[in-house]
Design an enzyme around this catalytic site. Structure first.
Site, mmCIF file in Angstrom:
data_model
loop_
_atom_site.group_PDB
_atom_site.id
_atom_site.type_symbol
_atom_site.label_atom_id
_atom_site.label_comp_id
_atom_site.label_asym_id
_atom_site.label_seq_id
_atom_site.Cartn_x
_atom_site.Cartn_y
_atom_site.Cartn_z
ATOM 1 N N SER A 16 0.565 -1.363 0.071
ATOM 2 C CA SER A 16 0.071 -0.305 -0.084
ATOM 3 C C SER A 16 0.716 1.302 0.029
ATOM 4 C CB SER A 16 -0.634 -0.344 1.437
ATOM 5 O OG SER A 16 -1.345 1.186 1.468
ATOM 6 N N HIS A 23 -0.609 -0.926 -4.462
ATOM 7 C CA HIS A 23 -2.591 -1.122 -3.186
ATOM 8 C C HIS A 23 -2.685 0.748 -3.659
ATOM 9 C CE1 HIS A 23 -5.856 -1.562 -0.994
ATOM 10 N NE2 HIS A 23 -5.735 -1.064 -0.290
ATOM 11 N N ASP A 48 -4.987 3.577 -1.983
ATOM 12 C CA ASP A 48 -5.133 4.086 -0.421
ATOM 13 C C ASP A 48 -6.334 5.827 -1.050
ATOM 14 O OD1 ASP A 48 -6.229 2.237 1.373
ATOM 15 O OD2 ASP A 48 -4.031 2.292 1.466
ATOM 16 N N MET A 54 -8.751 8.228 0.270
ATOM 17 C CA MET A 54 -10.073 8.507 1.411
ATOM 18 C C MET A 54 -10.447 10.573 1.114
ATOM 19 S SD MET A 54 -6.652 7.033 4.055
ATOM 20 C CE MET A 54 -6.266 5.428 4.105
ATOM 21 N N HIS A 96 -8.166 1.585 -3.814
ATOM 22 C CA HIS A 96 -9.255 1.398 -2.863
ATOM 23 C C HIS A 96 -10.110 2.626 -2.716
ATOM 24 C CE1 HIS A 96 -9.640 0.227 1.668
ATOM 25 N NE2 HIS A 96 -11.219 0.202 0.823
ATOM 26 N N MET A 107 -12.139 4.572 -0.691
ATOM 27 C CA MET A 107 -13.260 5.480 1.042
ATOM 28 C C MET A 107 -13.400 6.777 0.485
ATOM 29 S SD MET A 107 -9.264 3.415 2.664
ATOM 30 C CE MET A 107 -8.502 4.007 1.905
ATOM 31 N N MET A 123 -11.317 -5.962 4.878
ATOM 32 C CA MET A 123 -10.916 -4.616 6.133
ATOM 33 C C MET A 123 -10.471 -5.293 7.227
ATOM 34 S SD MET A 123 -10.156 -1.679 4.469
ATOM 35 C CE MET A 123 -9.317 -1.603 5.710
ATOM 36 N N ASP A 129 -6.583 -6.276 4.166
ATOM 37 C CA ASP A 129 -6.228 -5.233 4.527
ATOM 38 C C ASP A 129 -6.116 -4.387 5.541
ATOM 39 O OD1 ASP A 129 -5.473 -2.263 3.405
ATOM 40 O OD2 ASP A 129 -6.519 -1.337 2.395
#
Ligand code: DX5
Ligand code: ZN
Length: 214
Positions: A8, A33, A35, A37, A66, A68, A137, A173
């Site tokens: 990540s 990966h 992330d 957010m 991913h 979020m 998660m 994850d």
């Protein structure tokens, strides 16, 4: 099925992102990966499509994005244009995820669905047909470097029972590393996201080998 390792980027040295990506490439990582957010679905803000586009320019690695974020449907096209290879949405914000998963598939990307540690596994029932990558998660999303929640092991086993597609990726994850990888894999996972355990390692290739049980 062999296990995929997804470092990540959240844990990388962003001031040197290109050399960090080379480190992952040269260490046997299977994908990156990323992330995303939004400060709304999760209490933190990271980066968005322009950074994915910048990363895309310097690597051919699979970009596992991913999301979020609260309204993922609004951003599917932008992340696709930026060069994402897979988009994972959260069941918490898309309780009926089929149409968004269809759109992700129509865009030619891997269709990912994620659930937080407090989402009952039963809620996945009936929503797995269109999923290529199921992201379990093992921490509450928002921050890297958290401790793996041990109850996740039982949850993976439960999830494994309701999955009929043998090709589905079961990705885990949060707080994953060489110490708990074998237990997570034995429970049924075949894709491990690791931020701190990979970018934080002195030698990432050793950490990745260890997570692969080598
Ligand atoms: C958590 C993120 C994770 C995180 C993992 O909100 O979704 O991908 O970067 O970091 P580690 O491996 O350090 O727990
Ligand atoms: Zn993540």
């Amino acid at each position: 099925m062999s296990v995929l390792i997804a470092p990540s980027l959240l844990a990388c040295d962003f001031a040197n992102i290109e050399s960090e990506i080379r480190r992952a490439e040269n260490s046997g990582a299977d994908m990156l990966h990323c992330d995303i957010m939004d400060g709304h679905f999760v209490p933190n803000i990271s980066f968005g499509p322009p950074i994915i586009a910048a990363i895309r320019k310097i690597t051919k690695m699979h970009l596992d994005v991913h999301l979020m974020i609260s309204e993922p449907e609004k951003y599917l096209q932008s992340f696709t244009d930026a060069g994402a290879d897979g988009l994972t949405i959260h069941l918490e914000v898309c309780p009926q995820p089929e149409s968004i998963l269809d759109k992700i598939g129509d865009l030619g990307l891997i269709r990912g669905l994620s659930l937080n540690p407090d989402m009952p596994v039963e809620k996945l029932k009936g929503h797995l047909d269109k999923v290529d990558r199921l992201l379990v998660m093992s921490v509450f999303p928002g921050f890297g470097g958290q401790k793996f929640i041990p109850e996740t092991i039982e949850r993976i086993k439960e999830i494994k029972k309701i999955i009929s597609n043998p090709k589905m990726e079961i990705q885990v994850d949060g707080g994953v590393g060489p110490k708990n990888a074998s237990e997570i894999i034995s429970a049924g996972a075949n894709n491990l996201v690791a931020g701190t355990a990979s970018f934080g390692a002195k030698d990432m290739s050793v950490a990745i080998k260890e997570m692969n049980g080598l």
